[in-house]
Design a protein around this motif. Structure first.
Motif, PDB file in Angstrom:
ATOM      1  N   TYR A 270      12.222   8.518  -3.216  1.00 29.55           N
ATOM      2  CA  TYR A 270      12.368   7.736  -1.453  1.00 29.55           C
ATOM      3  C   TYR A 270      11.326   6.948  -1.464  1.00 29.55           C
ATOM      4  O   TYR A 270      12.471   5.579  -0.642  1.00 29.55           O
ATOM      5  CB  TYR A 270      12.709   9.365  -0.766  1.00 29.55           C
ATOM      6  CG  TYR A 270      13.487   8.691   0.423  1.00 29.55           C
ATOM      7  CD1 TYR A 270      14.686   8.027   0.539  1.00 29.55           C
ATOM      8  CD2 TYR A 270      12.208   8.339   1.599  1.00 29.55           C
ATOM      9  CE1 TYR A 270      14.704   7.436   1.604  1.00 29.55           C
ATOM     10  CE2 TYR A 270      12.742   7.499   2.814  1.00 29.55           C
ATOM     11  CZ  TYR A 270      14.202   7.218   2.867  1.00 29.55           C
ATOM     12  OH  TYR A 270      14.763   6.418   3.905  1.00 29.55           O
ATOM     13  N   GLN A 271      10.112   6.943  -1.225  1.00 26.55           N
ATOM     14  CA  GLN A 271       9.615   5.132  -0.849  1.00 26.55           C
ATOM     15  C   GLN A 271       9.286   4.514  -2.128  1.00 26.55           C
ATOM     16  O   GLN A 271       9.695   3.759  -0.883  1.00 26.55           O
ATOM     17  CB  GLN A 271       8.364   6.431  -0.108  1.00 26.55           C
ATOM     18  CG  GLN A 271       7.484   5.074   0.203  1.00 26.55           C
ATOM     19  CD  GLN A 271       8.211   4.695   2.028  1.00 26.55           C
ATOM     20  OE1 GLN A 271       8.348   5.008   2.681  1.00 26.55           O
ATOM     21  NE2 GLN A 271       7.372   3.284   1.534  1.00 26.55           N
ATOM     22  N   ILE A 272       9.087   5.012  -2.830  1.00 27.43           N
ATOM     23  CA  ILE A 272       8.973   4.129  -3.726  1.00 27.43           C
ATOM     24  C   ILE A 272      10.148   2.594  -3.568  1.00 27.43           C
ATOM     25  O   ILE A 272      10.718   1.532  -3.662  1.00 27.43           O
ATOM     26  CB  ILE A 272       9.349   4.485  -5.384  1.00 27.43           C
ATOM     27  CG1 ILE A 272       7.692   4.957  -5.618  1.00 27.43           C
ATOM     28  CG2 ILE A 272       9.979   3.276  -6.501  1.00 27.43           C
ATOM     29  CD1 ILE A 272       7.822   5.616  -6.687  1.00 27.43           C
ATOM     30  N   LYS A 273      11.700   3.719  -3.785  1.00 24.64           N
ATOM     31  CA  LYS A 273      13.103   2.631  -3.651  1.00 24.64           C
ATOM     32  C   LYS A 273      13.159   2.213  -2.783  1.00 24.64           C
ATOM     33  O   LYS A 273      13.638   0.897  -1.987  1.00 24.64           O
ATOM     34  CB  LYS A 273      13.423   3.967  -3.604  1.00 24.64           C
ATOM     35  CG  LYS A 273      15.594   3.646  -3.811  1.00 24.64           C
ATOM     36  CD  LYS A 273      16.726   4.484  -3.708  1.00 24.64           C
ATOM     37  CE  LYS A 273      17.873   3.873  -3.833  1.00 24.64           C
ATOM     38  NZ  LYS A 273      18.818   5.027  -3.803  1.00 24.64           N
TER      39      LYS A 273
ATOM     40  N   TYR B  37       0.427  -1.284   0.273  1.00 24.27           N
ATOM     41  CA  TYR B  37       0.108  -0.063   0.001  1.00 24.27           C
ATOM     42  C   TYR B  37       0.820   1.420  -0.215  1.00 24.27           C
ATOM     43  O   TYR B  37       0.383   2.208  -0.638  1.00 24.27           O
ATOM     44  CB  TYR B  37      -0.910  -0.127   0.778  1.00 24.27           C
ATOM     45  CG  TYR B  37      -1.791  -1.051   1.182  1.00 24.27           C
ATOM     46  CD1 TYR B  37      -3.306  -1.342  -0.239  1.00 24.27           C
ATOM     47  CD2 TYR B  37      -2.097  -1.753   1.756  1.00 24.27           C
ATOM     48  CE1 TYR B  37      -4.128  -2.096  -0.627  1.00 24.27           C
ATOM     49  CE2 TYR B  37      -3.458  -2.739   1.994  1.00 24.27           C
ATOM     50  CZ  TYR B  37      -4.321  -3.028   0.960  1.00 24.27           C
ATOM     51  OH  TYR B  37      -5.248  -3.681   0.596  1.00 24.27           O
ATOM     52  N   SER B  38       1.729   1.154   0.711  1.00 20.85           N
ATOM     53  CA  SER B  38       2.844   2.753   0.665  1.00 20.85           C
ATOM     54  C   SER B  38       3.561   2.747  -0.188  1.00 20.85           C
ATOM     55  O   SER B  38       3.787   3.714  -1.319  1.00 20.85           O
ATOM     56  CB  SER B  38       3.707   2.029   1.668  1.00 20.85           C
ATOM     57  OG  SER B  38       4.845   1.387   1.575  1.00 20.85           O
ATOM     58  N   TYR B  39       3.832   2.014  -1.700  1.00 19.01           N
ATOM     59  CA  TYR B  39       4.516   1.465  -2.705  1.00 19.01           C
ATOM     60  C   TYR B  39       3.400   2.113  -3.836  1.00 19.01           C
ATOM     61  O   TYR B  39       3.914   3.224  -4.635  1.00 19.01           O
ATOM     62  CB  TYR B  39       4.606   0.189  -3.075  1.00 19.01           C
ATOM     63  CG  TYR B  39       4.805   0.094  -5.112  1.00 19.01           C
ATOM     64  CD1 TYR B  39       6.006   0.534  -5.032  1.00 19.01           C
ATOM     65  CD2 TYR B  39       3.791  -0.286  -5.896  1.00 19.01           C
ATOM     66  CE1 TYR B  39       6.079   0.770  -6.399  1.00 19.01           C
ATOM     67  CE2 TYR B  39       4.066  -0.663  -6.757  1.00 19.01           C
ATOM     68  CZ  TYR B  39       5.083  -0.184  -7.742  1.00 19.01           C
ATOM     69  OH  TYR B  39       5.248   0.436  -8.665  1.00 19.01           O
ATOM     70  N   PHE B  40       1.778   2.328  -4.009  1.00 21.69           N
ATOM     71  CA  PHE B  40       0.605   2.804  -4.846  1.00 21.69           C
ATOM     72  C   PHE B  40       0.458   3.450  -3.674  1.00 21.69           C
ATOM     73  O   PHE B  40       0.642   4.797  -4.915  1.00 21.69           O
ATOM     74  CB  PHE B  40       0.100   1.452  -3.887  1.00 21.69           C
ATOM     75  CG  PHE B  40      -0.518  -0.096  -4.823  1.00 21.69           C
ATOM     76  CD1 PHE B  40       0.480   0.068  -5.915  1.00 21.69           C
ATOM     77  CD2 PHE B  40      -0.762  -0.617  -4.009  1.00 21.69           C
ATOM     78  CE1 PHE B  40       0.255  -1.382  -6.448  1.00 21.69           C
ATOM     79  CE2 PHE B  40      -1.168  -1.601  -4.187  1.00 21.69           C
ATOM     80  CZ  PHE B  40      -0.471  -2.364  -5.662  1.00 21.69           C
ATOM     81  N   GLN B  41       0.544   3.897  -2.637  1.00 21.92           N
ATOM     82  CA  GLN B  41       0.678   5.638  -2.525  1.00 21.92           C
ATOM     83  C   GLN B  41       1.473   6.878  -2.614  1.00 21.92           C
ATOM     84  O   GLN B  41       1.596   7.604  -3.407  1.00 21.92           O
ATOM     85  CB  GLN B  41       0.553   5.878  -1.082  1.00 21.92           C
ATOM     86  CG  GLN B  41       0.328   7.382  -0.533  1.00 21.92           C
ATOM     87  CD  GLN B  41      -0.340   8.329  -0.439  1.00 21.92           C
ATOM     88  OE1 GLN B  41      -1.597   7.507  -1.271  1.00 21.92           O
ATOM     89  NE2 GLN B  41      -0.284   9.211  -0.948  1.00 21.92           N
TER      90      GLN B  41
ATOM     91  N   CYS C  67      -3.871   7.342  -9.895  1.00 18.22           N
ATOM     92  CA  CYS C  67      -4.483   6.794  -9.294  1.00 18.22           C
ATOM     93  C   CYS C  67      -4.343   5.215  -8.789  1.00 18.22           C
ATOM     94  O   CYS C  67      -4.835   4.350  -9.969  1.00 18.22           O
ATOM     95  CB  CYS C  67      -6.037   7.001  -8.635  1.00 18.22           C
ATOM     96  SG  CYS C  67      -5.917   8.827  -8.575  1.00 18.22           S
ATOM     97  N   HIS C  68      -3.358   4.340  -7.974  1.00 18.20           N
ATOM     98  CA  HIS C  68      -3.587   2.809  -8.481  1.00 18.20           C
ATOM     99  C   HIS C  68      -4.547   1.948  -6.602  1.00 18.20           C
ATOM    100  O   HIS C  68      -4.092   3.083  -5.825  1.00 18.20           O
ATOM    101  CB  HIS C  68      -2.236   3.099  -7.698  1.00 18.20           C
ATOM    102  CG  HIS C  68      -0.861   2.974  -8.528  1.00 18.20           C
ATOM    103  ND1 HIS C  68      -0.753   4.399  -8.924  1.00 18.20           N
ATOM    104  CD2 HIS C  68      -0.158   2.468  -9.583  1.00 18.20           C
ATOM    105  CE1 HIS C  68       0.431   4.266 -10.066  1.00 18.20           C
ATOM    106  NE2 HIS C  68       0.742   2.973 -10.371  1.00 18.20           N
ATOM    107  N   TYR C  69      -4.846   1.515  -7.051  1.00 19.44           N
ATOM    108  CA  TYR C  69      -5.817   1.102  -6.047  1.00 19.44           C
ATOM    109  C   TYR C  69      -5.813  -0.710  -5.949  1.00 19.44           C
ATOM    110  O   TYR C  69      -6.059  -1.121  -6.936  1.00 19.44           O
ATOM    111  CB  TYR C  69      -7.638   0.859  -6.256  1.00 19.44           C
ATOM    112  CG  TYR C  69      -7.916   2.580  -6.665  1.00 19.44           C
ATOM    113  CD1 TYR C  69      -8.390   2.623  -5.468  1.00 19.44           C
ATOM    114  CD2 TYR C  69      -7.817   3.257  -7.391  1.00 19.44           C
ATOM    115  CE1 TYR C  69      -8.424   4.394  -5.514  1.00 19.44           C
ATOM    116  CE2 TYR C  69      -8.295   4.224  -7.666  1.00 19.44           C
ATOM    117  CZ  TYR C  69      -8.345   5.349  -6.315  1.00 19.44           C
ATOM    118  OH  TYR C  69      -8.719   6.549  -6.241  1.00 19.44           O
ATOM    119  N   GLY C  70      -5.280  -0.872  -5.616  1.00 23.61           N
ATOM    120  CA  GLY C  70      -4.722  -2.593  -4.690  1.00 23.61           C
ATOM    121  C   GLY C  70      -5.631  -3.083  -4.392  1.00 23.61           C
ATOM    122  O   GLY C  70      -5.972  -2.905  -3.269  1.00 23.61           O
TER     123      GLY C  70
END
Length: 142
Positions: free
Chosen positions: A21-24, A9-13, A64-67
């Motif tokens: 930075y968060q993606i990495k 969820y943090s990846y999608f956000q 917008c990503h909705y996993g």
């Protein structure tokens, strides 16, 4: 399992707000394997982030990503996760919305006591583009 859900969820956000930075931080630092179909295949996070910058960080688009619907299988020292995805791309100048559905298959490992994604494969099930120029305000909010 809850830690892995939070990670994904943090990846999608992070993708939605272009937080590199968060993606990495969501991916393994070694032996990485990312295969996102038309987006590209990568074996290191830096080349993935370069492609991400080129394709996804644009002033005139909102993502917008909705996993959803994750299924997990515990393995020896890792966990396999399968996620459904609903993705929307709004192009605010062209007044178009693209809707993509598909699925991720991820392999999660512990790295320095934290779960990370070691392998990630995305496959698209459908893609449709819509003209949303009639009666919808797509101005980017600050």
């Amino acid at each position: 399992i809850e830690e892995i859900k939070k990670l994904k969820y943090s990846y999608f956000q992070a993708c939605d707000v272009n937080n590199l930075y968060q993606i990495k931080r969501t991916f393994a630092t070694e032996n990485l394997n990312i295969d996102f179909e038309n987006f590209g295949s990568f074996t290191d996070i830096e080349s993935f982030l370069e492609q991400y910058k080129k394709k996804s960080i644009k002033e005139n688009q909102v993502e917008c990503h909705y996993g959803k619907n994750p299924i997990f299988k515990k393995m020896d020292n890792s966990i396999l996760g399968v996620w459904a995805l609903d993705y929307y791309l709004f192009q605010t100048r062209k007044l178009l919305m693209t809707s993509i559905t598909g699925s991720y298959e991820d392999l999660y490992i512990l790295e320095d006591s934290s779960w990370v994604i070691k392998k990630s494969k995305f496959r698209r099930s459908s893609m449709k583009t819509f003209d949303v120029s009639h009666g919808i305000n797509l101005k980017k909010m600050n």
